[in-house]
Design a protein around this motif. Sequence first.
Motif, PDB file in Angstrom:
ATOM      1  N   ARG A 197     104.585  24.122 -67.605  1.00 16.69           N
ATOM      2  CA  ARG A 197     104.130  22.843 -68.162  1.00 16.69           C
ATOM      3  C   ARG A 197     103.902  21.857 -67.022  1.00 16.69           C
ATOM      4  O   ARG A 197     104.847  21.473 -66.333  1.00 16.69           O
ATOM      5  CB  ARG A 197     105.156  22.297 -69.160  1.00 16.69           C
ATOM      6  N   LEU A 198     102.642  21.472 -66.847  1.00 18.10           N
ATOM      7  CA  LEU A 198     102.252  20.494 -65.832  1.00 18.10           C
ATOM      8  C   LEU A 198     102.185  19.122 -66.484  1.00 18.10           C
ATOM      9  O   LEU A 198     101.476  18.940 -67.481  1.00 18.10           O
ATOM     10  CB  LEU A 198     100.892  20.880 -65.249  1.00 18.10           C
ATOM     11  N   VAL A 199     102.908  18.150 -65.927  1.00 14.44           N
ATOM     12  CA  VAL A 199     102.974  16.802 -66.500  1.00 14.44           C
ATOM     13  C   VAL A 199     102.489  15.784 -65.470  1.00 14.44           C
ATOM     14  O   VAL A 199     102.843  15.859 -64.291  1.00 14.44           O
ATOM     15  CB  VAL A 199     104.413  16.450 -66.931  1.00 14.44           C
ATOM     16  N   ASN A 200     101.669  14.853 -65.918  1.00 18.38           N
ATOM     17  CA  ASN A 200     101.241  13.735 -65.082  1.00 18.38           C
ATOM     18  C   ASN A 200     102.215  12.576 -65.281  1.00 18.38           C
ATOM     19  O   ASN A 200     102.224  11.925 -66.321  1.00 18.38           O
ATOM     20  CB  ASN A 200      99.822  13.302 -65.457  1.00 18.38           C
ATOM     21  N   ALA A 202     102.296   9.828 -63.533  1.00 23.93           N
ATOM     22  CA  ALA A 202     101.733   8.564 -63.042  1.00 23.93           C
ATOM     23  C   ALA A 202     101.294   7.665 -64.196  1.00 23.93           C
ATOM     24  O   ALA A 202     101.227   8.083 -65.356  1.00 23.93           O
ATOM     25  CB  ALA A 202     100.544   8.846 -62.133  1.00 23.93           C
ATOM     26  N   ASP A 203     100.965   6.440 -63.858  1.00 27.84           N
ATOM     27  CA  ASP A 203     100.445   5.489 -64.844  1.00 27.84           C
ATOM     28  C   ASP A 203      98.928   5.558 -64.968  1.00 27.84           C
ATOM     29  O   ASP A 203      98.327   4.791 -65.725  1.00 27.84           O
ATOM     30  CB  ASP A 203     100.838   4.059 -64.460  1.00 27.84           C
ATOM     31  N   TYR A 204      98.314   6.459 -64.228  1.00 30.86           N
ATOM     32  CA  TYR A 204      96.861   6.613 -64.246  1.00 30.86           C
ATOM     33  C   TYR A 204      96.506   8.075 -64.510  1.00 30.86           C
ATOM     34  O   TYR A 204      97.245   8.995 -64.151  1.00 30.86           O
ATOM     35  CB  TYR A 204      96.254   6.189 -62.905  1.00 30.86           C
ATOM     36  N   ALA A 205      95.348   8.290 -65.124  1.00 30.80           N
ATOM     37  CA  ALA A 205      94.859   9.651 -65.353  1.00 30.80           C
ATOM     38  C   ALA A 205      94.541  10.319 -64.023  1.00 30.80           C
ATOM     39  O   ALA A 205      94.201   9.652 -63.037  1.00 30.80           O
ATOM     40  CB  ALA A 205      93.609   9.609 -66.233  1.00 30.80           C
ATOM     41  N   HIS A 206      94.676  11.646 -63.976  1.00 24.57           N
ATOM     42  CA  HIS A 206      94.374  12.383 -62.754  1.00 24.57           C
ATOM     43  C   HIS A 206      93.864  13.766 -63.122  1.00 24.57           C
ATOM     44  O   HIS A 206      94.332  14.388 -64.076  1.00 24.57           O
ATOM     45  CB  HIS A 206      95.619  12.512 -61.877  1.00 24.57           C
ATOM     46  N   PHE A 207      92.874  14.231 -62.365  1.00 27.67           N
ATOM     47  CA  PHE A 207      92.358  15.587 -62.582  1.00 27.67           C
ATOM     48  C   PHE A 207      93.352  16.610 -62.041  1.00 27.67           C
ATOM     49  O   PHE A 207      94.210  16.305 -61.212  1.00 27.67           O
ATOM     50  CB  PHE A 207      90.999  15.774 -61.909  1.00 27.67           C
ATOM     51  N   TYR A 208      93.230  17.850 -62.525  1.00 28.50           N
ATOM     52  CA  TYR A 208      94.047  18.941 -61.993  1.00 28.50           C
ATOM     53  C   TYR A 208      93.234  20.222 -61.966  1.00 28.50           C
ATOM     54  O   TYR A 208      92.220  20.372 -62.658  1.00 28.50           O
ATOM     55  CB  TYR A 208      95.320  19.145 -62.822  1.00 28.50           C
ATOM     56  N   GLU A 209      93.696  21.167 -61.152  1.00 24.94           N
ATOM     57  CA  GLU A 209      93.159  22.521 -61.115  1.00 24.94           C
ATOM     58  C   GLU A 209      94.341  23.488 -61.008  1.00 24.94           C
ATOM     59  O   GLU A 209      95.366  23.158 -60.415  1.00 24.94           O
ATOM     60  CB  GLU A 209      92.247  22.737 -59.906  1.00 24.94           C
ATOM     61  N   VAL A 210      94.193  24.682 -61.577  1.00 27.71           N
ATOM     62  CA  VAL A 210      95.242  25.696 -61.449  1.00 27.71           C
ATOM     63  C   VAL A 210      94.616  27.085 -61.483  1.00 27.71           C
ATOM     64  O   VAL A 210      93.683  27.350 -62.258  1.00 27.71           O
ATOM     65  CB  VAL A 210      96.301  25.556 -62.558  1.00 27.71           C
ATOM     66  N   ILE A 211      95.090  27.953 -60.607  1.00 28.11           N
ATOM     67  CA  ILE A 211      94.745  29.375 -60.625  1.00 28.11           C
ATOM     68  C   ILE A 211      96.028  30.160 -60.398  1.00 28.11           C
ATOM     69  O   ILE A 211      96.779  29.866 -59.460  1.00 28.11           O
ATOM     70  CB  ILE A 211      93.706  29.740 -59.549  1.00 28.11           C
ATOM     71  N   TYR A 212      96.287  31.142 -61.241  1.00 26.44           N
ATOM     72  CA  TYR A 212      97.445  32.021 -61.071  1.00 26.44           C
ATOM     73  C   TYR A 212      96.987  33.276 -60.320  1.00 26.44           C
ATOM     74  O   TYR A 212      96.524  34.241 -60.902  1.00 26.44           O
ATOM     75  CB  TYR A 212      98.077  32.339 -62.425  1.00 26.44           C
ATOM     76  N   LYS A 337      89.731  19.507 -65.058  1.00 23.04           N
ATOM     77  CA  LYS A 337      90.446  19.014 -66.231  1.00 23.04           C
ATOM     78  C   LYS A 337      91.205  17.743 -65.844  1.00 23.04           C
ATOM     79  O   LYS A 337      91.590  17.558 -64.686  1.00 23.04           O
ATOM     80  CB  LYS A 337      91.420  20.067 -66.741  1.00 23.04           C
ATOM     81  N   THR A 338      91.441  16.874 -66.814  1.00 28.89           N
ATOM     82  CA  THR A 338      92.109  15.602 -66.561  1.00 28.89           C
ATOM     83  C   THR A 338      93.348  15.471 -67.422  1.00 28.89           C
ATOM     84  O   THR A 338      93.330  15.820 -68.612  1.00 28.89           O
ATOM     85  CB  THR A 338      91.162  14.424 -66.839  1.00 28.89           C
ATOM     86  N   LEU A 339      94.425  14.976 -66.811  1.00 25.28           N
ATOM     87  CA  LEU A 339      95.642  14.662 -67.547  1.00 25.28           C
ATOM     88  C   LEU A 339      95.803  13.151 -67.621  1.00 25.28           C
ATOM     89  O   LEU A 339      95.822  12.463 -66.596  1.00 25.28           O
ATOM     90  CB  LEU A 339      96.862  15.260 -66.844  1.00 25.28           C
ATOM     91  N   GLU A 340      95.940  12.636 -68.831  1.00 27.59           N
ATOM     92  CA  GLU A 340      96.213  11.220 -69.023  1.00 27.59           C
ATOM     93  C   GLU A 340      97.672  10.932 -68.646  1.00 27.59           C
ATOM     94  O   GLU A 340      98.492  11.846 -68.545  1.00 27.59           O
ATOM     95  CB  GLU A 340      95.944  10.829 -70.477  1.00 27.59           C
ATOM     96  N   PRO A 341      98.035   9.673 -68.436  1.00 21.74           N
ATOM     97  CA  PRO A 341      99.422   9.343 -68.093  1.00 21.74           C
ATOM     98  C   PRO A 341     100.405   9.900 -69.122  1.00 21.74           C
ATOM     99  O   PRO A 341     100.226   9.719 -70.334  1.00 21.74           O
ATOM    100  CB  PRO A 341      99.432   7.821 -68.105  1.00 21.74           C
TER     101      PRO A 341
END
Length: 390
Positions: A197-200, A202-212, A337-341
């Motif tokens: 589980r990846l959690v943002n 921060a107080d701002y949205a941020h993009f993420y990337e993941v590869i297993y 992809k983007t994660l909101e705060p």
Amino acid sequence: MQDDIIFTLTDTAGGLEVADWSVTSSELGIKSSTPFEIVKKTLRGGRQEGSTLITIRSGRLSVTVIPTRGMGILRAGLDGINFGWASPVDEVVHPSFIRLGERNGLGWLEGFNELMVRCGYEWTGHPIVDGDKVYTLHGRAGNTPASKVEVRISREAPHRITLCGLIKEKAFKNVEFETWTELTVVPGDTGFSLDDRLVNRADYAHFYEVIYHTNVGRPVLEEGARVIGPFTHVTPFNDAAKPDLATWDRYRGPTRDFDEMLYACELAAGADGRTEVALINATETLGFSIAYHIGEMPAFSLWKNTDTDKQGYVTGLEPGSNYPYPLPVERAAGRLKTLEPGAEARFRMRFDLLTDKAAVAACAARIDKLKAGVNVTVHKEPILRSQTKA
């Protein structure tokens, strides 16, 4: 959980670090039909000085995790057969000896020897300088020691064992990610699962990337081995992958000067949103499979590195949120992809170790069901966008 036995082995918030440690089912008073043991070991000497390993042994199965390398999986074994690969990197290199920016951004390769290593989470792709940002190969998660490590054991049968780790990726004015990883072994099982589980924070949205980045070599990988799955699109990552398009799903034996080939793929899923990909050997007596959720990881990268045994004869089965193109390319293709705060993204996988013909056949039958009515389109030229978009 009330019915869990919990051991905290590392907690940076409390200044806790348990030295070498072990526990067995009998020591816990657990009368399991499949006895188990969990061992923590600290490595000494060379560039592995200070690296830690946690190994879960349960009946026929063993899994070894590296808390100091982002909770990556060093290897797994079943019936005495090792599933992983023989990297020229023969030590479990501690991140303090890794300089990600060296070798023109390829410093990540100086520690690369895991069965599974997480690429991400701020970026995953090939190195690039983008304005004032320097993106090194495959991100930082795989070289970030876990800030908290716990072992949870259920008192109730089947006495589920869960190894948990907290990975923090934080930089002032940039990113504030936390990833809580859970690797679960059920005593008596022939595989294991991951739930990340990846959690943002921060107080701002941020993009993420993941590869297993999951890597398998001998004895499963050999001349005539093949990858199976409900593939719908297969595209050469670049021009270097084009010569083997006709045999993209089959493997050579060790080939001097082969270098590597990479394919960007898309797969179909069942009604539950899950798909499965497997590597099986030429005689269909050994295999390794990954099942995962397409909605969580819609991109699949197939990496073929059938160089000589000494140089690292290996293939990568790599589900992810995106492909390993440099981040600006993935941004332009709309795959970031983007994660909101406060929001979280979840990544669930199941790994199965297949050590006989019956297990391989059962896996192939599951995949055949997913392939029903599915046709694969093999593209001749690299394209830098999702195949399913106009």
